[in-house]
Design a protein around this motif. Structure first.
Motif, mmCIF file in Angstrom:
data_model
loop_
_atom_site.group_PDB
_atom_site.id
_atom_site.type_symbol
_atom_site.label_atom_id
_atom_site.label_comp_id
_atom_site.label_asym_id
_atom_site.label_seq_id
_atom_site.Cartn_x
_atom_site.Cartn_y
_atom_site.Cartn_z
ATOM 1 N N GLU A 31 0.828 -1.209 0.000
ATOM 2 C CA GLU A 31 0.000 0.000 0.000
ATOM 3 C C GLU A 31 0.862 1.258 0.000
ATOM 4 O O GLU A 31 0.611 2.207 -0.751
ATOM 5 C CB GLU A 31 -0.922 0.014 1.227
ATOM 6 C CG GLU A 31 -1.884 -1.146 1.274
ATOM 7 C CD GLU A 31 -1.392 -2.365 2.048
ATOM 8 O OE1 GLU A 31 -2.225 -3.067 2.632
ATOM 9 O OE2 GLU A 31 -0.152 -2.624 2.062
ATOM 10 N N ARG A 32 1.908 1.257 0.834
ATOM 11 C CA ARG A 32 2.789 2.430 0.882
ATOM 12 C C ARG A 32 3.646 2.530 -0.373
ATOM 13 O O ARG A 32 3.923 3.628 -0.853
ATOM 14 C CB ARG A 32 3.649 2.406 2.147
ATOM 15 C CG ARG A 32 2.825 2.802 3.369
ATOM 16 C CD ARG A 32 3.654 2.816 4.632
ATOM 17 N NE ARG A 32 3.874 1.434 5.057
ATOM 18 C CZ ARG A 32 4.901 1.018 5.778
ATOM 19 N NH1 ARG A 32 5.841 1.858 6.147
ATOM 20 N NH2 ARG A 32 5.004 -0.245 6.136
ATOM 21 N N THR A 33 4.071 1.395 -0.912
ATOM 22 C CA THR A 33 4.823 1.420 -2.162
ATOM 23 C C THR A 33 4.005 2.125 -3.244
ATOM 24 O O THR A 33 4.503 3.000 -3.945
ATOM 25 C CB THR A 33 5.183 -0.012 -2.614
ATOM 26 O OG1 THR A 33 5.977 -0.632 -1.608
ATOM 27 C CG2 THR A 33 5.942 -0.010 -3.922
ATOM 28 N N ALA A 34 2.730 1.765 -3.340
ATOM 29 C CA ALA A 34 1.867 2.343 -4.373
ATOM 30 C C ALA A 34 1.546 3.808 -4.103
ATOM 31 O O ALA A 34 1.654 4.654 -5.001
ATOM 32 C CB ALA A 34 0.573 1.533 -4.476
ATOM 33 N N ILE A 35 1.155 4.130 -2.882
ATOM 34 C CA ILE A 35 0.715 5.504 -2.614
ATOM 35 C C ILE A 35 1.875 6.484 -2.658
ATOM 36 O O ILE A 35 1.730 7.622 -3.114
ATOM 37 C CB ILE A 35 -0.108 5.596 -1.310
ATOM 38 C CG1 ILE A 35 -1.051 6.792 -1.399
ATOM 39 C CG2 ILE A 35 0.764 5.653 -0.076
ATOM 40 C CD1 ILE A 35 -2.256 6.698 -0.500
ATOM 41 N N TYR A 36 3.071 6.050 -2.241
ATOM 42 C CA TYR A 36 4.233 6.938 -2.330
ATOM 43 C C TYR A 36 4.650 7.140 -3.790
ATOM 44 O O TYR A 36 5.064 8.232 -4.178
ATOM 45 C CB TYR A 36 5.404 6.400 -1.510
ATOM 46 C CG TYR A 36 5.182 6.434 -0.008
ATOM 47 C CD1 TYR A 36 4.261 7.298 0.581
ATOM 48 C CD2 TYR A 36 5.895 5.592 0.822
ATOM 49 C CE1 TYR A 36 4.074 7.322 1.958
ATOM 50 C CE2 TYR A 36 5.721 5.615 2.201
ATOM 51 C CZ TYR A 36 4.811 6.482 2.764
ATOM 52 O OH TYR A 36 4.639 6.506 4.123
ATOM 53 N N TYR A 37 4.533 6.100 -4.595
ATOM 54 C CA TYR A 37 4.828 6.243 -6.023
ATOM 55 C C TYR A 37 3.858 7.238 -6.653
ATOM 56 O O TYR A 37 4.264 8.111 -7.427
ATOM 57 C CB TYR A 37 4.739 4.888 -6.738
ATOM 58 C CG TYR A 37 5.097 4.975 -8.211
ATOM 59 C CD1 TYR A 37 6.406 4.759 -8.631
ATOM 60 C CD2 TYR A 37 4.142 5.280 -9.168
ATOM 61 C CE1 TYR A 37 6.747 4.849 -9.979
ATOM 62 C CE2 TYR A 37 4.473 5.385 -10.510
ATOM 63 C CZ TYR A 37 5.770 5.166 -10.914
ATOM 64 O OH TYR A 37 6.110 5.277 -12.247
ATOM 65 N N ALA A 38 2.581 7.095 -6.316
ATOM 66 C CA ALA A 38 1.574 8.024 -6.850
ATOM 67 C C ALA A 38 1.894 9.452 -6.424
ATOM 68 O O ALA A 38 1.834 10.382 -7.240
ATOM 69 C CB ALA A 38 0.182 7.619 -6.380
ATOM 70 N N GLY A 39 2.230 9.640 -5.151
ATOM 71 C CA GLY A 39 2.550 10.975 -4.660
ATOM 72 C C GLY A 39 3.784 11.569 -5.312
ATOM 73 O O GLY A 39 3.850 12.772 -5.574
#
Length: 160
Positions: free
Chosen positions: A75-83
């Motif tokens: 979840e953090r891998t994805a949301i940080y990439y998006a950010g």
């Protein structure tokens, strides 16, 4: 003294076939991401897929490390990439699927506490709820209309 009662409502689907078509597709992509997770220590793979308001779909999976605290959840891998790559885009929906390589995982697996806090940051930043769908490998899928439903009394920038 006063008692504070906190309630939340989640929606439970019997399986992915009951999900709206766009979420079914998002969960399928999350499953593909789960299959590519790097989890040699826990043998517990997690995949996440985010739908952004610009139409982009962002993937993430857990990445473990022999120095256990150095790994990162899907979840953090994805949301940080998006950010990092789409800082002005809003996250509309998140699909999460998790499974053990040691035994079947049919219970829906919600985000861990650290991931809930990270997702909360983006929900507050964008001033818009994020729909979160989570499941095991198969079986029931749980929908939360907002991260706030999974993390009541959350900590955010308003306290700083």
């Amino acid at each position: 003294m006063k008692e504070l009662k906190i309630e939340t409502t989640l929606i439970v689907f019997d399986n992915v076939d009951e999900l709206p078509e766009d979420v079914t597709k998002l969960m399928a992509v999350a499953m593909e991401a789960r299959a590519k997770a790097y989890a040699p220590y826990s043998n517990f793979s997690v995949g996440a897929a985010l739908l952004l308001d610009n139409g982009e779909v962002i993937l993430g999976n857990n990445q473990e490390n022999a120095s256990y605290p150095s790994g990162l959840c899907a979840e953090r891998t994805a949301i940080y990439y998006a950010g990092a790559n789409f800082p002005d885009a809003k996250v509309l929906k998140m699909a999460i699927t998790a499974g053990s390589r040691m035994q079947p995982t049919i219970t829906p697996i919600p985000p861990c506490g650290a991931c809930r806090q990270a997702i909360a940051e983006y929900e507050v930043k964008q001033d818009c709820p994020i729909e979160i769908y989570f499941m095991g490998e198969t079986g029931k899928v749980v929908k939360s209309n907002s991260l706030a439903d999974l993390l009541p009394l959350g900590f955010d920038k308003s306290f700083l």
